[in-house]
Scaffold this motif. Structure first.
Motif, PDB file in Angstrom:
ATOM      1  N   ALA A 138       0.833  -1.214   0.000  1.00  0.00           N
ATOM      2  CA  ALA A 138       0.000   0.000   0.000  1.00  0.00           C
ATOM      3  C   ALA A 138       0.864   1.260   0.000  1.00  0.00           C
ATOM      4  O   ALA A 138       0.550   2.244  -0.665  1.00  0.00           O
ATOM      5  CB  ALA A 138      -0.933  -0.009   1.208  1.00  0.00           C
ATOM      6  N   GLU A 139       1.979   1.196   0.740  1.00  0.00           N
ATOM      7  CA  GLU A 139       2.892   2.355   0.785  1.00  0.00           C
ATOM      8  C   GLU A 139       3.389   2.737  -0.591  1.00  0.00           C
ATOM      9  O   GLU A 139       3.679   3.893  -0.865  1.00  0.00           O
ATOM     10  CB  GLU A 139       4.133   2.009   1.635  1.00  0.00           C
ATOM     11  N   THR A 140       3.520   1.735  -1.445  1.00  0.00           N
ATOM     12  CA  THR A 140       4.030   2.023  -2.791  1.00  0.00           C
ATOM     13  C   THR A 140       2.880   2.129  -3.797  1.00  0.00           C
ATOM     14  O   THR A 140       3.079   1.935  -4.994  1.00  0.00           O
ATOM     15  CB  THR A 140       5.046   0.942  -3.233  1.00  0.00           C
ATOM     16  N   GLY A 141       1.682   2.394  -3.290  1.00  0.00           N
ATOM     17  CA  GLY A 141       0.583   2.767  -4.179  1.00  0.00           C
ATOM     18  C   GLY A 141      -0.367   1.654  -4.572  1.00  0.00           C
ATOM     19  O   GLY A 141      -1.217   1.852  -5.443  1.00  0.00           O
ATOM     20  N   ALA A 142      -0.260   0.485  -3.935  1.00  0.00           N
ATOM     21  CA  ALA A 142      -1.171  -0.607  -4.311  1.00  0.00           C
ATOM     22  C   ALA A 142      -2.622  -0.149  -4.214  1.00  0.00           C
ATOM     23  O   ALA A 142      -3.004   0.531  -3.264  1.00  0.00           O
ATOM     24  CB  ALA A 142      -0.938  -1.809  -3.409  1.00  0.00           C
ATOM     25  N   THR A 143      -3.410  -0.534  -5.186  1.00  0.00           N
ATOM     26  CA  THR A 143      -4.791  -0.054  -5.251  1.00  0.00           C
ATOM     27  C   THR A 143      -5.701  -0.878  -4.342  1.00  0.00           C
ATOM     28  O   THR A 143      -5.330  -1.962  -3.870  1.00  0.00           O
ATOM     29  CB  THR A 143      -5.334  -0.184  -6.688  1.00  0.00           C
ATOM     30  N   GLU A 144      -6.916  -0.353  -4.140  1.00  0.00           N
ATOM     31  CA  GLU A 144      -7.918  -1.084  -3.357  1.00  0.00           C
ATOM     32  C   GLU A 144      -8.105  -2.484  -3.952  1.00  0.00           C
ATOM     33  O   GLU A 144      -8.126  -2.659  -5.172  1.00  0.00           O
ATOM     34  CB  GLU A 144      -9.254  -0.330  -3.366  1.00  0.00           C
ATOM     35  N   GLY A 145      -8.210  -3.452  -3.066  1.00  0.00           N
ATOM     36  CA  GLY A 145      -8.397  -4.832  -3.516  1.00  0.00           C
ATOM     37  C   GLY A 145      -7.114  -5.641  -3.463  1.00  0.00           C
ATOM     38  O   GLY A 145      -7.149  -6.876  -3.470  1.00  0.00           O
ATOM     39  N   THR A 146      -5.973  -4.958  -3.381  1.00  0.00           N
ATOM     40  CA  THR A 146      -4.700  -5.682  -3.270  1.00  0.00           C
ATOM     41  C   THR A 146      -4.731  -6.515  -1.993  1.00  0.00           C
ATOM     42  O   THR A 146      -5.020  -6.001  -0.904  1.00  0.00           O
ATOM     43  CB  THR A 146      -3.517  -4.689  -3.238  1.00  0.00           C
ATOM     44  N   THR A 147      -4.467  -7.792  -2.147  1.00  0.00           N
ATOM     45  CA  THR A 147      -4.712  -8.745  -1.047  1.00  0.00           C
ATOM     46  C   THR A 147      -3.541  -9.698  -0.883  1.00  0.00           C
ATOM     47  O   THR A 147      -2.956 -10.143  -1.876  1.00  0.00           O
ATOM     48  CB  THR A 147      -5.990  -9.559  -1.362  1.00  0.00           C
ATOM     49  N   VAL A 148      -3.234 -10.000   0.350  1.00  0.00           N
ATOM     50  CA  VAL A 148      -2.207 -11.002   0.644  1.00  0.00           C
ATOM     51  C   VAL A 148      -2.848 -12.127   1.460  1.00  0.00           C
ATOM     52  O   VAL A 148      -3.522 -11.884   2.460  1.00  0.00           O
ATOM     53  CB  VAL A 148      -1.028 -10.368   1.420  1.00  0.00           C
ATOM     54  N   VAL A 149      -2.621 -13.352   0.983  1.00  0.00           N
ATOM     55  CA  VAL A 149      -3.096 -14.555   1.671  1.00  0.00           C
ATOM     56  C   VAL A 149      -1.856 -15.346   2.066  1.00  0.00           C
ATOM     57  O   VAL A 149      -0.950 -15.499   1.242  1.00  0.00           O
ATOM     58  CB  VAL A 149      -3.954 -15.425   0.722  1.00  0.00           C
ATOM     59  N   ALA A 150      -1.797 -15.815   3.295  1.00  0.00           N
ATOM     60  CA  ALA A 150      -0.640 -16.618   3.701  1.00  0.00           C
ATOM     61  C   ALA A 150      -1.104 -17.924   4.337  1.00  0.00           C
ATOM     62  O   ALA A 150      -2.155 -17.984   4.980  1.00  0.00           O
ATOM     63  CB  ALA A 150       0.221 -15.835   4.688  1.00  0.00           C
TER      64      ALA A 150
END
Ligand code: BTN
Length: 279
Positions: A58-70
């Motif tokens: 997000a800090e580098t501009g990731a848009t809404e919806g960017t998701t991380v699953v682990a």
């Protein structure tokens, strides 16, 4: 596993692992329900905390919806500085970026989306315990099935983005004795193994659905659904911190901003944050 994606900045690189087949298949089949999550889901075998990885994106501009699953977290975080035990395979650990507008009721929205997701994917009657615990209450006391951690990042007095992280217990884990009695999992509640991909897809589809409702201004529909999914928010005896110490009262629902209302004698206290003890 080979990396399938990479984001590079001058100081940082975020690399993802190959999306496991069960997730990839289910996400592809349900793409039409996934709104802004489509094409923005990144998977890792292990991270410190999915909230941390999404924050870097997000800090580098990731848009809404960017998701991380682990599949596992080594330093999963819960609310109020608690840790969130996240062993491999025991839970679903997910974080996503949300950006203005209409982010005020995001945690309430997530509670509704996830309670509905668990009902759809596993037929488990999940409820919401204020502010945003996912619980199962058949056979009191409640047992916690999942939780939500929303972290907002502001620029000046304007929220730039919110990282919404959630964990849902899929199967039992070696919980420390002090929490073991208060925790449950989907497998335990459903009485059979629940597919993690179904829980992921229904969670993201639910978030996409309710996010669209919020963007359309349908706050009343969201609040009505939240109230229906949180029977304990009305009529339960609770203890809260007030200006004059801890006091007992009766939960009287939530207001339109998501605060818990607690009737103490003739007055009504508005609880925005803080520990509520359910008696
Ligand atoms: C709670 O205390 O109830 C909130 C728990 C939130 C846990 C999730 S797991 C995925 C995301 N990453 C974290 O470190 N925490 C959240």
């Amino acid at each position: 596993m080979p990396p399938n994606c990479e984001i590079a900045t001058s100081t940082d690189v975020v690399v993802g692992d190959l999306l496991p087949e069960d997730f990839a298949g289910a996400l592809a089949r349900h793409a039409s329900r996934l709104g802004s999550f489509v094409g923005r889901i990144r998977y890792f075998d292990e991270v410190t905390s999915t909230n941390d990885v999404v924050a870097r994106l997000a800090e580098t501009g990731a848009t809404e919806g960017t998701t991380v699953v682990a599949a596992a977290q080594t330093a999963g975080r819960g609310r109020r500085g608690r840790s969130w035990l996240s062993p491999a395979g025991a839970g679903l650990y997910v974080s996503a970026v949300f950006r203005p507008p209409a982010i005020d009721l995001l945690t309430l929205m997530a509670g509704v989306a996830l309670a509905e997701a668990v009902r759809r994917a596993a037929a488990v009657p999940a409820e919401i315990k204020w502010p945003n615990d996912l619980v199962v209450s058949r056979g009191r006391p409640w047992r916690k099935l999942g939780g939500i951690l929303a972290e907002a990042v502001s620029v000046g007095n304007r929220v730039d983005y919110v990282i919404l992280g959630f964990g849902i217990n899929l199967r039992g884990a070696a919980y420390p004795p002090q929490v073991a009695a208060r925790v449950t999992s989907l497998d335990e509640q459903a009485g059979l193994p629940v597919e993690r991909s179904a829980v992921l897809v229904e969670s993201l589809a639910g978030l996409a659905h309710w996010r669209a409702q919020l963007l359309e201004g349908r706050v009343d529909a969201l609040l009505a659904r939240w109230r229906a999914l949180s029977p304990s928010s009305t009529g339960a005896r609770v203890e809260i911190e007030t200006g004059s110490g801890r006091q007992e009262g009766v939960a009287a629902g939530i207001d339109e901003r998501g605060a818990l209302l607690v009737r103490i004698g003739e007055s009504v206290e508005r609880v925005i944050a803080g520990e509520v003890t359910w008696l």
